[in-house]
Design an enzyme around this catalytic site. Structure first.
Site, PDB file in Angstrom:
ATOM      1  N   SER A  11     -11.171  -1.013  -1.557  1.00 11.24           N
ATOM      2  CA  SER A  11      -9.905  -0.959  -0.659  1.00 11.24           C
ATOM      3  C   SER A  11     -10.081  -1.632   0.719  1.00 11.24           C
ATOM      4  O   SER A  11      -9.407  -2.330   1.143  1.00 11.24           O
ATOM      5  CB  SER A  11      -9.303   0.246  -0.597  1.00 11.24           C
TER       6      SER A  11
ATOM      7  N   HIS B 285      -4.181   5.631   4.046  1.00 17.40           N
ATOM      8  CA  HIS B 285      -4.831   4.555   3.361  1.00 17.40           C
ATOM      9  C   HIS B 285      -4.577   3.122   3.963  1.00 17.40           C
ATOM     10  O   HIS B 285      -4.959   2.089   4.238  1.00 17.40           O
ATOM     11  CB  HIS B 285      -4.795   4.612   1.830  1.00 17.40           C
TER      12      HIS B 285
ATOM     13  N   ASP C 166       0.791  -1.289   0.156  1.00 16.40           N
ATOM     14  CA  ASP C 166       0.096   0.093   0.074  1.00 16.40           C
ATOM     15  C   ASP C 166       1.065   1.211  -0.061  1.00 16.40           C
ATOM     16  O   ASP C 166       2.030   1.075  -0.080  1.00 16.40           O
ATOM     17  CB  ASP C 166      -1.076  -0.032   1.247  1.00 16.40           C
TER      18      ASP C 166
ATOM     19  N   ILE D 187     -11.053  -1.681  17.285  1.00 14.36           N
ATOM     20  CA  ILE D 187     -11.732  -2.753  16.498  1.00 14.36           C
ATOM     21  C   ILE D 187     -10.843  -3.845  16.319  1.00 14.36           C
ATOM     22  O   ILE D 187      -9.777  -3.484  16.179  1.00 14.36           O
ATOM     23  CB  ILE D 187     -12.669  -2.216  15.586  1.00 14.36           C
TER      24      ILE D 187
ATOM     25  N   PRO E  59      -1.019   1.032  18.120  1.00 19.67           N
ATOM     26  CA  PRO E  59      -0.919  -0.107  19.119  1.00 19.67           C
ATOM     27  C   PRO E  59      -1.762  -1.404  18.454  1.00 19.67           C
ATOM     28  O   PRO E  59      -1.553  -2.591  18.989  1.00 19.67           O
ATOM     29  CB  PRO E  59      -1.571   0.438  20.314  1.00 19.67           C
TER      30      PRO E  59
END
Length: 936
Positions: A738, A561, A527, A579, A535
């Site tokens: 993406s 990105h 990328d 998440i 973290p």
């Protein structure tokens, strides 16, 4: 005439504007006016044995005097030398120039363009009449400009030699009237020139200038040169005397002798003199409070030492805290040892020394062999910088770099370095350069005038045939495959996509660690750049790589990105923040393919993918694609997909061969142009997994409005409102294919953690058969839990025998053969249109549906199929051709074939044997009379 401290006159050029052209400039100045800047670069970057190469110019109006380091032998022009002496100094000159050019390339790669331009232009014109040879050195006496063509003999006209012969070179006179002086300059007309009175007296010139030494003594230091070189009778000026900085407690009071205006008659030394200064005692009552505290703190006493120790411990704790997120800066090895990879010892592309993609040792550039340094850059596989003003953007085509072309060589038994030599033999002009090469995938990049790009793209393959089989294509620009998030799409439920693909249920089966923590899977994200201190990612980084810097230096771009993509696939689980990614326990290999301006090219992305393959990545995610300007009509898209960018398609098929051998899976974002995914040639290899995006809907899953679609869409995944990592500790929502691609990448990593021997064909089959149908001409929406259950069960043997479905119609031509040799089928319709691998779809409706066995080991039972759908085939005469494209079986040349031809209600079969030397053969002709279509 002018003088230069520590140097002697070499030559001069008067009226240089009359006798010279192409006078190099830099900004508003002529290049030789910038000598100090060039000399600064030379002293910093050039090896010491070559630093003398550029003579120092002193400009006076339209005249220049050039100075050199002092010499022992009389200088001689390289053009006047003969035989062994000529060969010796020619080699010294070439070695010197090669070193300078390598430094110019390094400066360009480091972004120091002005320094590279100065140094490069200084050695742009090298005339052997101006190259002086002495003491096993060469000096370029006149540089930064080019002699005009009408000056045939420059000596005595455009330039004059100013050096006297050294005493040891002068032959003393004797009774013989003929005196042999071979080292005297060949300048018959110099005796009559008006400048001769300014020449030093030969009989009085010392063999070497005298040394003047300045001694600082033991109580101070020099600020300036400690030595001067002076000829007999010259004086020392005030500006040549160095300054003295006395040590604390001492004061400089002068030299033992006054050096100012001192007349030099031999080697001499001046010594600095000092006096001791008594310390100044300030009454304590006058000291400010902070100074009194400092004196107490730095004084003697156990308590003070204890305070210093505590302060040191605090500083160490602070340093550890600041560096807590730097774990990603190290190049940790992949957790599945590279030496255990099944392909490591039998991949011929790596070579005995590992090649430029040396597994486990990727950071050291491979130098170009000496025999090729005159035509190739200093190192193999190092990305060349490019001029952003050369970018061309046109509708119906991706943006490209106008003065670059890529050349892919199909001859696996030949060297790309030999091709480069052949290229320079046919294109010797300096405006044609090989700026990059890779002898693993047999490709090179050439720089050329922009106005010649189209012509050379067409002529190069024919110009090098039949010795070389070449494919030439543009250096395209790529963009991140994402759509900036629209606030209207935002939703508080940031984990909706995890539920849509049943990720929580999948994690009950595996999170990606597999059976052994020491052999877990590695996912490479290719990328634009990454924030490695996040973290969610910092503790799992292995083998980071920046293709532009050829190092492990990774940095994020303005649009982060790459970090978002990496977090979607790999973010940690159960860490109490943010998440989690789809495969949270897999390792992360970050591969940066964008430069500091955020630009990515075909070559940079290809290098990044190859790096990941040869460093042992198991799954590779590429959420990037070519950029097309404007909206393309359907018929234009279909034509681009079927008939264009065939050279680029071959390039990515080469990559697919390597990934197959390495058992690595490549996942591609289909693109965000709302058009056919196959328009982009990167999406065409059959073993690349192409991912489309579905919109956010908990009931039905429709194609996202921006997502590409069509036959090349393998599977789909959520691509709207994806919440993931950005920056050093942040999160953001993004939309795009993406974001869909790393969801599939993570799913495949989970599958391979259960069975690392899964092939691409098996993975595609499992994902498609366990997925949910998605609306909008895109692949099924993946369901990770069901896919993992199928891997666990082992009930996917039918995936190993997947066959392409053969279509029929008004006309069908089906080819079969039984070995790895590559045959190609072509049909010419009554309107004169050809349907074959270079033109898969004809205006009359003919379509090459299956084109197999383009490389070894694809299939032992390959087929090719061309057909016209019912009601579309034109009436008239058809011709069927076959040719033996390439022999992959070294011991098999005779290739039996069978061709079935169906037209109307008739079916005929043609069998035979074709050899490589047969080339193209006509198999049959047949006539179709189709009453369903009125053909005029």
């Amino acid at each position: 005439m002018p003088k230069v401290q520590g140097k002697v006159k070499l030559c001069s050029c008067e009226k240089y504007s009359v006798y010279f052209k192409s006078v190099q400039g830099f900004g508003a100045h002529k290049l030789f006016d910038r000598y100090d800047a060039i000399d600064n670069v030379v002293n910093k970057r050039i090896d010491e044995k070559y630093r003398h190469f550029l003579a120092q110019p002193i400009v006076e109006g339209d005249s220049i005097t050039w100075f050199s380091k002092p010499y022992n032998e009389t200088p001689q022009q390289l053009s006047k030398l003969q035989d062994n002496e000529r060969a010796k100094y020619e080699q010294i000159k070439n070695d010197t120039l090669a070193h300078y050019r390598s430094i110019v390339s390094q400066l360009k790669q480091e972004g120091k363009n002005s320094e590279a331009e100065c140094l490069g232009n200084a050695i742009k014109f090298v005339n052997d009449d101006f190259v002086y040879c002495f003491d096993n050195k060469t000096v370029l006496g006149i540089w930064g400009m080019q002699l005009r063509e009408n000056v045939r003999e420059p000596l005595g006209i455009a330039m004059k030699n100013l050096f006297p012969p050294k005493k040891k070179d002068i032959v003393p006179a004797d009774d013989n009237p003929t005196v042999d002086t071979p080292d005297m300059p060949d300048t018959p007309d110099m005796l009559d020139t008006p400048d001769m009175p300014d020449m030093p007296d030969i009989s009085d010139t010392p063999v070497n200038p005298f040394t003047v030494h300045f001694n600082a003594g033991g109580n101070g230091n020099l600020n300036g040169a400690s030595e001067l070189l002076k000829h007999d009778g010259e004086t020392i000026t005030a500006g040549e005397i160095p300054e003295i900085k006395a040590n604390e407690g001492y004061e400089f009071i002068g030299w033992d002798r006054n050096p100012n205006n001192y007349i030099v008659t031999g080697d001499t030394e001046f010594t600095a003199q000092y006096r001791k200064v008594p310390p100044i005692v300030i009454p304590p009552s006058k000291l400010p409070w902070w100074k009194r505290f400092w004196l107490w703190f730095t004084g003697k006493g156990c308590l003070k030492w204890l305070l210093w120790l505590l302060l040191l411990l605090l500083l160490l704790l602070l340093l550890c805290w600041l560096l807590r997120g730097c774990a990603g800066d190290t190049a940790a090895p992949i957790p599945y040892p590279i030496d255990d990879k099944p392909w490591i010892n039998d991949d011929p592309r790596t070579g005995n020394d590992g090649g430029i993609y040396d597994p486990g040792n990727p950071y050291n550039p491979v130098p170009t062999p000496p025999d090729y340094r005159d035509v190739l850059p200093p190192n193999q596989g190092v990305m060349p910088p490019f001029d952003t003003t050369r970018i061309i953007r046109k509708p119906d085509n991706p943006a490209i770099i106008g003065n670059r072309l890529n050349v892919l060589m199909e001859n696996e038994d030949k060297s790309i370095m030999d091709l480069a030599k052949a290229f320079k033999a046919k294109y010797p002009d300096d405006k044609y350069k090989v700026v990059y090469y890779d002898d693993v995938v047999k490709r090179m990049q050439i720089e050329l005038p922009e106005e010649e790009r189209v012509q050379m793209k067409q002529e190069i393959p024919d110009k090098f045939a039949p010795e070389y089989e070449l494919f030439v294509f543009d250096e395209a620009l790529f963009e991140e495959g994402y759509t900036p998030n629209d606030p209207a799409f935002s939703d508080p439920d940031k984990s909706w996509y995890l539920k849509a693909i049943n990720a929580p249920q999948a994690w009950e089966i595996t999170k990606g660690r597999g059976d052994s923590a020491s052999r877990r899977l590695t996912v490479a994200i290719v990328d634009n750049g990454f924030s490695l201190r996040h973290p969610e990612l910092s503790s799992k980084i292995v083998m980071p790589y920046n293709v532009w810097l050829h190092s492990k230096e990774i940095f994020p771009q303005r649009v982060d990105h790459g970090t978002h993509v990496a977090g979607t696939a790999l973010a940690m689980i159960d860490n109490g923040q943010g998440i989690c990614g789809i495969a949270p326990e897999c390792a992360f290999m970050p591969v940066q393919v964008a430069n500091r301006q955020g630009l990515m090219t075909t070559t940079s992305i290809l290098d990044g993918v190859l790096y990941a393959l040869y460093q042992g990545a198991d799954v590779i995610n590429i959420s990037l694609g070519t950029a097309f300007a404007g909206t393309l009509p359907d018929e234009v898209q279909r034509s681009l997909q079927d008939n264009h960018f065939k050279e680029e398609e071959r390039l990515w098929n080469e990559v697919m061969k390597i990934s197959n051998r390495h058992k690595a899976i490549i996942v591609m974002a289909s693109g965000n142009d709302n058009m056919l995914a196959g328009v982009d040639p990167m999406n065409r290899p059959k073993n690349f997994i192409i991912v489309s995006a579905v919109d956010k809907n908990n009931q039905e899953y429709h194609k996202a409005g921006f997502s590409n679609y069509g036959d090349y869409s393998t599977v789909s995944a959520p691509g709207v409102g994806i919440y993931s990592t950005v920056g050093n500790n942040g999160y953001a929502v993004m939309d795009g294919t993406s974001m869909a691609a790393p969801i599939v990448t993570g799913a495949i990593a989970l599958m391979k953690s259960l069975n690392e021997d899964l092939t691409t064909e098996q993975i595609i089959c499992i994902l498609q058969t366990t997925g949910k149908p998605a609306d909008g001409k895109i692949g099924n929406l993946i369901q990770i839990d069901r896919a993992l259950q199928k891997v666990q069960s082992g009930e996917f043997s039918d995936c190993d025998s997947r066959h392409d479905t053969v279509s029929t119609g008004d006309v069908q031509v089906l080819l079969n053969w039984n070995n790895y040799n590559d045959l190609d089928l072509a049909v010419i319709d009554p309107e004169g249109n050809s349907v074959w691998y270079r033109n898969k779809r004809s205006p009359s409706g003919g379509f090459l549906e299956i084109d197999m066995n383009v490389s070894p080991r694809d299939s032992r039972t390959p087929i090719e199929n061309i057909f016209w759908q019912p009601g579309t085939a034109p009436n008239g005469v058809y011709e069927v051709y076959l040719w033996h494209y390439r022999q992959h079986e070294p011991n098999i040349n005779d290739t039996p074939y069978k061709i079935m031809v169906k037209y109307g209600k008739k079916t005929k079969e043609f069998t035979g044997v074709i050899k490589h030397e047969d080339g193209q053969i006509l198999v049959c002709r047949f006539t179709l009379g189709n009453k369903k279509r009125n053909n005029n």
